[in-house]
Design an enzyme around this catalytic site. Structure first.
Site, PDB file in Angstrom:
ATOM      1  N   HIS A 137       0.826  -1.211   0.000  1.00  0.00           N
ATOM      2  CA  HIS A 137       0.000   0.000   0.000  1.00  0.00           C
ATOM      3  C   HIS A 137       0.859   1.261   0.000  1.00  0.00           C
ATOM      4  O   HIS A 137       0.461   2.278  -0.571  1.00  0.00           O
ATOM      5  CB  HIS A 137      -0.928   0.003   1.211  1.00  0.00           C
ATOM      6  CG  HIS A 137      -1.906  -1.123   1.189  1.00  0.00           C
ATOM      7  ND1 HIS A 137      -3.074  -1.084   0.461  1.00  0.00           N
ATOM      8  CD2 HIS A 137      -1.873  -2.338   1.785  1.00  0.00           C
ATOM      9  CE1 HIS A 137      -3.723  -2.226   0.612  1.00  0.00           C
ATOM     10  NE2 HIS A 137      -3.013  -3.002   1.399  1.00  0.00           N
ATOM     11  N   GLU A 176      -7.137  -4.018  -3.849  1.00  0.00           N
ATOM     12  CA  GLU A 176      -7.560  -4.793  -2.669  1.00  0.00           C
ATOM     13  C   GLU A 176      -8.845  -4.166  -2.123  1.00  0.00           C
ATOM     14  O   GLU A 176      -8.812  -3.255  -1.309  1.00  0.00           O
ATOM     15  CB  GLU A 176      -6.475  -4.821  -1.591  1.00  0.00           C
ATOM     16  CG  GLU A 176      -6.816  -5.809  -0.481  1.00  0.00           C
ATOM     17  CD  GLU A 176      -5.838  -5.792   0.672  1.00  0.00           C
ATOM     18  OE1 GLU A 176      -5.867  -6.738   1.466  1.00  0.00           O
ATOM     19  OE2 GLU A 176      -5.053  -4.841   0.798  1.00  0.00           O
ATOM     20  N   HIS A 234     -10.095 -11.517   2.278  1.00  0.00           N
ATOM     21  CA  HIS A 234     -11.091 -10.727   3.006  1.00  0.00           C
ATOM     22  C   HIS A 234     -12.453 -11.403   2.816  1.00  0.00           C
ATOM     23  O   HIS A 234     -13.413 -10.784   2.335  1.00  0.00           O
ATOM     24  CB  HIS A 234     -11.093  -9.275   2.541  1.00  0.00           C
ATOM     25  CG  HIS A 234      -9.893  -8.513   3.009  1.00  0.00           C
ATOM     26  ND1 HIS A 234      -9.830  -7.931   4.258  1.00  0.00           N
ATOM     27  CD2 HIS A 234      -8.701  -8.278   2.418  1.00  0.00           C
ATOM     28  CE1 HIS A 234      -8.657  -7.343   4.406  1.00  0.00           C
ATOM     29  NE2 HIS A 234      -7.950  -7.548   3.301  1.00  0.00           N
ATOM     30  N   ASP A 260       2.693  -6.125   2.139  1.00  0.00           N
ATOM     31  CA  ASP A 260       1.425  -5.497   2.541  1.00  0.00           C
ATOM     32  C   ASP A 260       1.702  -4.258   3.396  1.00  0.00           C
ATOM     33  O   ASP A 260       0.969  -3.942   4.331  1.00  0.00           O
ATOM     34  CB  ASP A 260       0.542  -6.490   3.299  1.00  0.00           C
ATOM     35  CG  ASP A 260      -0.894  -6.008   3.474  1.00  0.00           C
ATOM     36  OD1 ASP A 260      -1.296  -5.074   2.765  1.00  0.00           O
ATOM     37  OD2 ASP A 260      -1.611  -6.551   4.340  1.00  0.00           O
TER      38      ASP A 260
END
Length: 384
Positions: free
Chosen positions: A62, A131, A196, A275
């Site tokens: 990210h 994501e 997720h 991540d």
């Protein structure tokens, strides 16, 4: 230096390890790989017997060093791309989050625009990992549940066009309405990564049969393993078509859980990822992640609720951890930092391994996996 040699090197190629050899680089490309000493007239970079690996490719990140992909800021992307070289990362997929469609569109537009004029000696943006927002509201993790959205072919095609076809990976919950249809229609262009999600073992395998191929950060934000209900994790372990990302920081997963995943998936279906969020490379404190406050302390990034919120992991640190957790060698593990990613993105003819004709994207590591030099497109872009 447009034409030079990296000599006195331990070189990890796709087919063998050269324990003492050299690499000739010209105009950003690998021109020759040979064993033994170099005795020619080209300028020499002495690797001093250290390890030379393909540059790392981080397919789920990210941000870091004070910046985030969702900032939609060219200066931030440039700074991030420069700083990633210090951890050996030569290519990456900036990763968006579950926010409003408008915010996601702005981020995609900014990434596509920056990509067109990015410096050639910075870490290269290969595409985007989306994501969210097509995830389960029951496993949001550090995502914002307010913006969770059901997937549709039209919505994803719209985002794909906004990104100028740069979306390469989409994390999706396969059990939600519209997911299977979206996977079926677009899996020829996009890698669907399951995560997720509260998908069952059966639902996960159905999605894989329909075209999904990756598992997003295995063990995190998914339906756990039970001996009567193997869940998403059980399917990830056992389905040979499922390739798994892992955050190997010792926080997101127990070292033995990482080892189990590696034993199940081997070095052919395993991706080391970070991540990472904007706090990577920054001091402890409070940081923003998708509009939510994250507290970074003692090597952990958590929401105020206590939930883990991405990581502050660096790729070379993840590789060092993976060596410790699995007791595997660099000879085995270099693939999980570069080649597997390049193959998944269908760029392994150009990147991901040290072979003649491929891009000169390389990292030189010492025995403790500290980054000594990073070479991007033949440029010595980071020098400790």
């Amino acid at each position: 230096m447009n034409h030079y040699v990296i000599a006195n090197a331990r070189i990890y190629t796709e087919y063998k390890t050269i324990h003492h050899g050299y690499i000739e680089i010209a105009q950003g490309t690998i021109k020759r790989i040979a064993e033994g000493d170099y005795n020619g007239d080209l300028e020499v970079v002495d690797a001093k017997g250290h390890h030379v690996l393909p540059g790392f490719i981080d397919i789920h990140i990210h941000g870091g060093y004070g910046h985030d992909a969702m900032d939609a800021d060219a200066a931030g992307l440039k700074h991030l791309s420069q700083q990633l070289l210090s951890e050996g990362t030569t290519s990456y997929l900036p990763t968006t989050m579950t926010q409003s469609f408008d915010a996601i569109e702005k981020a995609l537009t900014a990434i596509a625009s920056y990509h067109e004029q990015a410096p050639v000696d910075h870490a290269e943006i290969l595409g985007v990992h989306l994501e969210g927002p097509f995830i389960s509201e029951h496993k949001v993790g550090a995502q914002n549940p307010k913006f969770v959205r059901r997937p549709s072919v039209n919505d994803l095609e719209h985002l794909y066009d906004v990104s100028k076809q740069m979306i390469k990976i989409v994390t999706i919950a396969p059990e939600v309405e519209g997911a299977i249809e979206t996977i079926e229609h677009l899996s020829d262009r996009i890698i669907f990564s399951l995560g997720h999600s509260v998908a069952t073992f059966e639902e996960t395998n159905t999605a894989i049969a329909k075209g999904a191929r990756h598992i997003t950060h295995l063990y995190n934000a998914g339906q756990g393993f039970n001996h009567r209900a193997p869940g998403l994790f059980g399917a990830a372990w056992t389905n040979p078509l499922a390739h798994t990302e892992l955050i190997v920081d010792g926080v997101h997963s127990h070292p033995e859980a990482v080892n189990i995943a590696y034993q199940m998936k081997t070095n052919r279906r395993f991706y080391l990822i970070t991540d990472a969020m904007r706090a990577k490379g920054m001091p402890d404190g409070e940081y923003d992640l998708g509009g939510q406050n994250v507290i970074v302390k003692n090597n952990e990034a958590r929401l105020e609720s206590g939930s883990l919120a991405g990581s502050i992991l660096k790729m070379n640190e993840g590789l060092a951890n993976l060596m410790r957790f699995t007791h595997a060698s660099l000879e085995d593990l270099w693939r999980v930092t570069s080649y597997n990613q390049a193959k998944a993105l269908n760029i392994h003819h150009q990147k991901g391994s040290i072979e003649v004709g491929k891009d000169a994207d390389l990292v030189i590591l010492d025995d403790e996996i500290n980054v000594l030099k990073t070479i991007k497109n033949g440029y010595i872009a980071y020098n400790k």
